[in-house]
Design a protein around this motif. Sequence first.
Motif, PDB file in Angstrom:
ATOM      1  N   SER A  99       0.812  -1.215   0.000  1.00  0.00           N
ATOM      2  CA  SER A  99       0.000   0.000   0.000  1.00  0.00           C
ATOM      3  C   SER A  99       0.847   1.267   0.000  1.00  0.00           C
ATOM      4  O   SER A  99       1.655   1.484   0.918  1.00  0.00           O
ATOM      5  N   ALA A 100       0.624   2.117  -0.994  1.00  0.00           N
ATOM      6  CA  ALA A 100       1.316   3.408  -1.046  1.00  0.00           C
ATOM      7  C   ALA A 100       0.890   4.297   0.116  1.00  0.00           C
ATOM      8  O   ALA A 100       1.688   5.088   0.640  1.00  0.00           O
ATOM      9  N   GLU A 101      -0.367   4.148   0.547  1.00  0.00           N
ATOM     10  CA  GLU A 101      -0.859   4.943   1.668  1.00  0.00           C
ATOM     11  C   GLU A 101      -0.142   4.561   2.960  1.00  0.00           C
ATOM     12  O   GLU A 101       0.270   5.438   3.745  1.00  0.00           O
ATOM     13  N   ALA A 116       2.798   3.177   3.137  1.00  0.00           N
ATOM     14  CA  ALA A 116       4.192   3.604   2.974  1.00  0.00           C
ATOM     15  C   ALA A 116       4.355   5.079   3.309  1.00  0.00           C
ATOM     16  O   ALA A 116       5.320   5.480   3.971  1.00  0.00           O
ATOM     17  N   GLU A 117       3.410   5.888   2.878  1.00  0.00           N
ATOM     18  CA  GLU A 117       3.483   7.327   3.146  1.00  0.00           C
ATOM     19  C   GLU A 117       3.354   7.618   4.640  1.00  0.00           C
ATOM     20  O   GLU A 117       4.074   8.465   5.187  1.00  0.00           O
ATOM     21  N   ILE A 118       2.459   6.915   5.304  1.00  0.00           N
ATOM     22  CA  ILE A 118       2.270   7.118   6.745  1.00  0.00           C
ATOM     23  C   ILE A 118       3.503   6.659   7.522  1.00  0.00           C
ATOM     24  O   ILE A 118       3.930   7.310   8.489  1.00  0.00           O
ATOM     25  N   CYS A 119       4.089   5.549   7.109  1.00  0.00           N
ATOM     26  CA  CYS A 119       5.315   5.074   7.757  1.00  0.00           C
ATOM     27  C   CYS A 119       6.413   6.130   7.653  1.00  0.00           C
ATOM     28  O   CYS A 119       7.167   6.364   8.613  1.00  0.00           O
ATOM     29  N   ASP A 120       6.502   6.771   6.515  1.00  0.00           N
ATOM     30  CA  ASP A 120       7.525   7.792   6.286  1.00  0.00           C
ATOM     31  C   ASP A 120       7.243   9.056   7.089  1.00  0.00           C
ATOM     32  O   ASP A 120       8.096   9.544   7.844  1.00  0.00           O
ATOM     33  N   LYS A 121       6.019   9.574   6.984  1.00  0.00           N
ATOM     34  CA  LYS A 121       5.702  10.882   7.562  1.00  0.00           C
ATOM     35  C   LYS A 121       5.390  10.831   9.057  1.00  0.00           C
ATOM     36  O   LYS A 121       5.725  11.762   9.794  1.00  0.00           O
ATOM     37  N   ASN A 139       8.414   7.911  10.764  1.00  0.00           N
ATOM     38  CA  ASN A 139       9.812   8.204  10.438  1.00  0.00           C
ATOM     39  C   ASN A 139      10.570   6.950  10.010  1.00  0.00           C
ATOM     40  O   ASN A 139      11.701   6.698  10.416  1.00  0.00           O
ATOM     41  N   LYS A 184      11.087   4.843   6.307  1.00  0.00           N
ATOM     42  CA  LYS A 184      10.792   4.742   4.881  1.00  0.00           C
ATOM     43  C   LYS A 184      10.584   3.288   4.463  1.00  0.00           C
ATOM     44  O   LYS A 184      11.212   2.369   5.004  1.00  0.00           O
TER      45      LYS A 184
END
Length: 243
Positions: A56-58, A60-65, A68, A70
């Motif tokens: 899921s790209a969503e 992945a984005e939450i893990c990054d933002k 913290n 990636k």
Amino acid sequence: MYNGKKILAIIPARGGSKGLPKKNIKEMNGKPLIYWTIKRAKESKYIDNIYISTDSAEIAEICDKVCNKKVEQLRPDELAKDSTSSAEVIKYTIEYLESEGKTYDYVILLEPTSPLRKEDDIDNIIKLACDNPQRDGVISLGEVHMEHPLSVKKISENGNIVSYCKKKDGIYQRQQLDLVYFPYGVAYLIKTKVLLEYMSVYTDNIAPYYIERWQTYEVDDIYDFICIEAIMKSRECINDYNS
């Protein structure tokens, strides 16, 4: 690393979920559910690499933002089905990292749906495995209480309630039942070479790591979610995690 052994942590977070949609990123006590597992993995003194496996790209984005952390790449669609096994996900990740020149002696699978980990659970499991190299790995176990196999029922072909397992003679009360355990998702740790050989985190040579009663909950539906959120609050886990 512990005792010269390199440790890879894999956190699986598939986007699709029928029991509780988007459960891995549903907010629990102010953070996405997956945050609590990533946080504990980061606190480990012995984990060498934390790898988030998601399609899921969503997520992945939450893990990054938010967390913290990636996500290196998205998991292929063929490994994001309801029928996909954890072993298949682990194998794919190991082989991907090997292609990048990264190898590990042990893999520890940390499920986001089992966030009730004590601060030292992960490192205690790693030490238990590495200090007992004759073992293939370690799996967290919680004692089964109300749903003991000898108490479980099923419906027969003629519609009657019958025992799922035949009870031993002379057993009438719960207190007479023997101890049985369920492998809750606090952690599954196994030697990399053993996983690749057997394609399972289970062999006949796995050591147990016992968890407490309050840790024996996994998020499968909204009721589990509510219970776990309440347990975290009642045990002041939020202050512990955020310290």
